[in-house]
Design a protein around this motif. Structure first.
Motif, PDB file in Angstrom:
ATOM      1  N   GLY A  23     -79.836   5.838  45.532  1.00 50.19           N
ATOM      2  CA  GLY A  23     -80.392   5.604  44.208  1.00 50.19           C
ATOM      3  C   GLY A  23     -80.648   6.886  43.440  1.00 50.19           C
ATOM      4  O   GLY A  23     -80.427   7.995  43.938  1.00 50.19           O
ATOM      5  N   PRO A  24     -81.145   6.752  42.214  1.00 49.18           N
ATOM      6  CA  PRO A  24     -81.374   7.913  41.354  1.00 49.18           C
ATOM      7  C   PRO A  24     -82.418   8.891  41.883  1.00 49.18           C
ATOM      8  O   PRO A  24     -82.420  10.051  41.494  1.00 49.18           O
ATOM      9  CB  PRO A  24     -81.838   7.306  40.026  1.00 49.18           C
ATOM     10  N   THR A  25     -83.289   8.450  42.775  1.00 48.29           N
ATOM     11  CA  THR A  25     -84.251   9.388  43.354  1.00 48.29           C
ATOM     12  C   THR A  25     -83.620  10.228  44.446  1.00 48.29           C
ATOM     13  O   THR A  25     -84.168  11.263  44.830  1.00 48.29           O
ATOM     14  CB  THR A  25     -85.487   8.657  43.920  1.00 48.29           C
ATOM     15  N   GLY A  28     -79.641  12.353  41.614  1.00 50.43           N
ATOM     16  CA  GLY A  28     -80.164  12.194  40.263  1.00 50.43           C
ATOM     17  C   GLY A  28     -79.161  11.655  39.258  1.00 50.43           C
ATOM     18  O   GLY A  28     -77.950  11.807  39.408  1.00 50.43           O
ATOM     19  N   GLU A  29     -79.707  11.038  38.228  1.00 46.05           N
ATOM     20  CA  GLU A  29     -78.869  10.495  37.159  1.00 46.05           C
ATOM     21  C   GLU A  29     -78.081  11.590  36.450  1.00 46.05           C
ATOM     22  O   GLU A  29     -76.969  11.348  35.969  1.00 46.05           O
ATOM     23  CB  GLU A  29     -79.729   9.715  36.171  1.00 46.05           C
ATOM     24  N   GLU A  32     -74.867  11.973  38.242  1.00 46.28           N
ATOM     25  CA  GLU A  32     -73.985  10.850  37.900  1.00 46.28           C
ATOM     26  C   GLU A  32     -73.354  11.068  36.527  1.00 46.28           C
ATOM     27  O   GLU A  32     -72.145  10.871  36.344  1.00 46.28           O
ATOM     28  CB  GLU A  32     -74.774   9.551  37.928  1.00 46.28           C
ATOM     29  N   GLN A  33     -74.138  11.510  35.562  1.00 48.20           N
ATOM     30  CA  GLN A  33     -73.627  11.755  34.214  1.00 48.20           C
ATOM     31  C   GLN A  33     -72.602  12.890  34.201  1.00 48.20           C
ATOM     32  O   GLN A  33     -71.595  12.817  33.492  1.00 48.20           O
ATOM     33  CB  GLN A  33     -74.785  12.056  33.262  1.00 48.20           C
ATOM     34  N   ARG A  44     -72.281   3.551  41.769  1.00 42.80           N
ATOM     35  CA  ARG A  44     -73.426   3.903  42.589  1.00 42.80           C
ATOM     36  C   ARG A  44     -73.738   2.710  43.489  1.00 42.80           C
ATOM     37  O   ARG A  44     -73.833   1.588  43.032  1.00 42.80           O
ATOM     38  CB  ARG A  44     -74.636   4.241  41.722  1.00 42.80           C
TER      39      ARG A  44
END
Length: 183
Positions: A23-25, A28-29, A32-33, A44
């Motif tokens: 996950g994002p934790t 990090g997002e 992904e970006q 994801r």
């Protein structure tokens, strides 16, 4: 951030898609970006915890198999050692909380949905409890435990399950997970 070396390798490989595990934790997002901006098709896969993420990966990517490898998610060595043997037989590695004495409902549902008949436990009873083994057996699964006196002997017991005609072998430290995971 996405390390420059990783970005360069993604560009070199030109993958059809990039799967971010966790996950994002965890990842990090922003990472992904950055991958999406390369531009690469990005997906994801994650769950509420490492055990749910393990199940989600199996549901999303594992081919049908009546066998599942079971390893504790509380520590890395047995799961890493099991990965090659599991992969050689197109079987997934399922992470469990090895200290519990019974499977949780989500894990039971996954085993049922996949019609699993065989479980191979990677590690001794200190890694995956006797209670979990009994629960698997009571569900009608044939259970084999591969273990040694330490993580290295367990890795040898697991490697003995690999086909005799393996073209290569990777050797990594058992004192840290990063190199073994990459291998």
């Amino acid at each position: 951030t996405l390390p420059a070396a990783v970005a360069a390798e993604l560009q070199r490989l030109e993958p059809e898609r990039v799967v971010i595990v966790g996950g994002p934790t965890v990842v990090g997002e922003a990472v992904e970006q950055q991958v999406q901006a390369m531009p690469l098709l990005t997906e994801r896969v994650f769950g509420a915890d490492r055990y749910a993420t393990s199940r989600a990966l199996i549901e999303r990517f594992a081919p049908p198999s009546s066998t599942v490898w079971v390893a504790t998610g509380r520590n890395y060595p047995d799961a890493l050692a099991a990965a090659a043997a599991a992969g050689a037989s197109d079987s997934p590695v399922l992470l469990v909380n090895g200290r519990t004495t019974a499977l949780d409902d989500a894990t039971r549902a996954l085993l049922d949905a996949r019609a699993v008949t065989t479980a191979i436990i990677a590690g001794g009873t200190g890694a995956v409890s006797t209670g979990l083994q009994l629960d698997l057996e009571q569900r009608g699964l044939t259970v084999t435990r591969l273990a040694g006196v330490d993580r290295y002997a367990t890795a040898v017991a697991i490697a003995a399950q690999l086909p005799d005609d393996a073209e290569r072998a990777f050797v990594a430290t058992g004192a840290g997970y990063a190199d073994a995971l990459s291998g």
